[in-house]
Enzyme design. Structure first.
Site, short mmCIF file in Angstrom:
data_model
loop_
_atom_site.label_atom_id
_atom_site.label_comp_id
_atom_site.label_asym_id
_atom_site.label_seq_id
_atom_site.Cartn_x
_atom_site.Cartn_y
_atom_site.Cartn_z
N HIS A 287 0.87 -1.18 0.00
CA HIS A 287 0.00 0.00 0.00
C HIS A 287 0.91 1.23 0.00
CE1 HIS A 287 -2.92 2.99 1.14
NE2 HIS A 287 -3.90 2.10 1.03
N GLU A 300 -6.66 5.32 1.28
CA GLU A 300 -6.77 5.79 -0.10
C GLU A 300 -7.78 6.93 -0.21
OE1 GLU A 300 -7.16 2.39 -2.67
OE2 GLU A 300 -5.38 3.36 -3.47
N ARG A 303 -6.32 10.43 -0.56
CA ARG A 303 -5.98 10.86 -1.92
C ARG A 303 -7.24 11.02 -2.75
NH1 ARG A 303 -2.93 6.37 -3.80
NH2 ARG A 303 -3.41 5.41 -1.79
N ARG A 324 -2.45 1.09 -6.75
CA ARG A 324 -1.53 1.05 -5.61
C ARG A 324 -0.12 0.61 -5.99
NH1 ARG A 324 -5.55 -1.60 -1.04
NH2 ARG A 324 -6.73 0.30 -0.73
N HIS A 427 0.73 -5.03 2.55
CA HIS A 427 -0.66 -4.74 2.90
C HIS A 427 -1.60 -5.93 2.75
CE1 HIS A 427 -4.12 -2.40 3.73
NE2 HIS A 427 -4.59 -2.40 2.51
N HIS A 428 -1.64 -6.52 1.57
CA HIS A 428 -2.70 -7.50 1.32
C HIS A 428 -2.18 -8.65 0.48
CE1 HIS A 428 -7.07 -8.41 0.90
NE2 HIS A 428 -6.66 -9.04 -0.18
N ARG A 467 -4.77 -5.45 -6.18
CA ARG A 467 -6.15 -5.31 -5.68
C ARG A 467 -6.55 -3.83 -5.67
NH1 ARG A 467 -8.44 -3.95 -0.93
NH2 ARG A 467 -6.46 -3.90 0.19
#
Ligand code: ADP
Length: 494
Positions: A287, A300, A303, A324, A427-428, A467
């Site tokens: 991220h 997010e 932004r 991302r 992050h993911h 993602r």
């Protein structure tokens, strides 16, 4: 959360209608599952019998547990950490959903095809189109299901990679994850579901080629065996497991992680042990805006609502609303590989997490004007002020943004002004257990493992190579519900 399995008693799913029948044993190539016979030789505590054991009390697990109880199943929800919530608790952005009444009210035309195309493209054309389409097609039902329980995501926003405003957030500006976890915890409470916390599932039990339960370690370090006809794995990703990160993406070992310590990939490992396959396992998302001293995620939305990114030379360097992975890569090219997220009061007022997570913890520079902010950030003040005023002037005059930003062009004009020091963080996990659109876990031959279902970050296939923000919250709810539906249908076949 109470640590008491007695609190978990539910209406039994098996009252008459679903009497179990003997089924032919299905063999799973290459796996050596524990059986109750071998377990009996060990001194284990009997944790009782359930229709469905849900492993992991994050967003996907709670959606599965709540809906399973509503479908009449006797459910046990196991959580290894002291509290429920998982990474879902930290989700900041919102839930991507198409064709909602909120979009209609705002005159936004969206569609399953468009959301599917955005998700596929955002994931570098690597995602599984069947899984993506299933998520998008069922997203509005999931949003309505949450809404029917008072978990209302009615505020529309912009997020990277989405062609139209599609991300849905709580009206209050509260972070979506905490809002959902709070709401779902209340739904669990109303149904008498208490996540049995501090209880870590270690392995899956098989009998005659079918799932027969789980073995867990309880808070006293005792081994407990829970019998279950179906298991829904909702254990999240492995973003806090250095060994797995080193195995799949060694270059990410230096990055901070936004993941809670329970994200160790347990569900992937114990499912692999009985023959489950994985997909896209090396696809791990970083991220772009993670505060570096505490690994706190800066959403997010910031932004999306107007923040810009400034490097240590005091200049913008990227369209902040690119996906991302691209924004992260652009940050890594900057001096010191870290940057500043800069915004004004109108953005802060729209996002309560700024005050709670950053200002209150002294993780944010807040200054009355741009000159003072530049000084506080330690960047060349003149260059910084010029960057912001040029950005503002371009918006005012309708001049095209030289970095290609076309959305959320909100000038930074309302004092005080804010800056948070950020860089990319792990992050993911976009890869994970291989599942089909019914949320059945598949083996290496593509066959469903009878009785094993999975939902959420533990699964792979939807997000492909990247993602989109807002798709994890969509995934956990759509597929938490789907895992329940398929598991309940499976119980009826027994
Ligand atoms: P998702 O977003 O997919 O719901 P989360 O990270 O929010 O994923 O939730 C996953 C939950 O599963 C976390 O609360 C985590 O602590 C829990 N969990 C992970 N491994 C185990 C395990 N072996 N036994 C029980 N709970 C687990």
């Amino acid at each position: 959360m109470l640590n008491n399995t007695d609190k978990i008693s539910r209406r039994s799913f098996l009252s008459g209608a679903f009497a179990s029948t003997a089924l032919a044993a299905l063999s799973l190539a290459g796996c050596a599952p524990r059986s109750f016979e071998s377990e009996a030789e060990r001194n284990v505590i009997d944790g009782g019998s359930y229709d469905i054991v849900v492993v992991g009390a994050g967003g996907a697990g709670m959606a599965a547990a709540v809906s399973s109880v509503d479908a009449g199943a006797k459910v046990l929800l196991l959580e290894k950490m002291p509290v429920a919530g998982g990474n879902t608790c930290f989700a900041e952005g919102g839930m991507n959903v198409c064709c909602t009444k909120y979009q209609a009210q705002s005159g936004i035309e969206d569609g399953v095809d468009l959301m599917t195309a955005d998700t596929y493209k955002g994931g570098h054309n690597k995602g599984n189109l069947e899984l993506i389409r299933h998520m998008c097609a069922n997203s509005n039902d999931a949003l309505e299901w949450l809404g029917s329980m008072g978990i209302v995501l009615s505020k529309l926003g912009t997020s990277g990679g989405a062609s139209v405003k599609r991300i849905h957030r709580p009206e209050t500006g509260e972070a979506v994850g905490r809002y959902i976890v709070k709401g779902m915890s209340e739904q669990c409470r109303q149904r008498g579901i208490s996540a049995v916390c501090n209880t870590k599932v270690e392995e899956l039990l098989m009998e005659d080629g079918r799932i027969a339960g789980v073995v867990a370690t309880d808070p006293n370090n005792m081994t407990v065996r829970y019998r279950a006809k179906a298991v829904i794995v909702a254990t999240g990703g492995f973003g806090a497991n250095n060994e797995m990160l080193a195995q799949y993406r060694p270059e990410l070992l230096d990055a901070v992680t936004t993941n809670q310590p329970g994200s160790q990939g347990d569900g992937i490992l114990f499912s692999q042990a009985i023959g489950a396959d994985t997909v896209d396992i090396g696809e791990i998302q970083v991220h772009p805006t993670v505060e570096q001293t505490t690994a706190t995620l800066l959403s997010e939305n910031i932004r999306g609502d107007g923040a810009i990114l400034i490097n240590h030379d005091g200049v913008r360097f990227t369209n902040e609303l690119l996906t991302r992975d691209v924004v992260s890569a652009n940050e890594w090219k900057q001096p010191d590989r870290t940057v500043w997220a800069v915004f004004d009061s109108s953005v802060a007022e729209n996002n309560t997490s700024i005050e709670e997570k950053f200002v209150a913890r002294d993780l944010c520079k807040v200054e009355k004007d741009l000159e003072s902010l530049g000084k506080a950030m330690g960047v060349p003040v003149e260059d910084f002020v010029k960057s912001v005023t040029t950005y503002n002037d371009n918006i005012a005059s309708g001049t095209e943004d030289p970095l290609g930003r076309t959305k959320s062009l909100n000038p930074l004009v309302k004092a005080p002004f804010y800056a948070i020091h950020v860089a990319p963080g792990v992050h993911h996990c976009m890869g994970g257990l291989r599942v089909n659109a019914e949320a059945e876990v598949l083996d290496a031959n593509g066959d469903a493992i009878p009785g094993l279902f999975a939902a959420g970050e533990v699964t792979g296939g939807i997000h492909g190579g990247n993602r989109l923000g807002g798709n994890a919250v969509c995934d956990i709810n759509v597929n938490g519900l789907q895992a329940q539906k398929t598991a309940v249908a499976y119980l009826k076949t027994l």
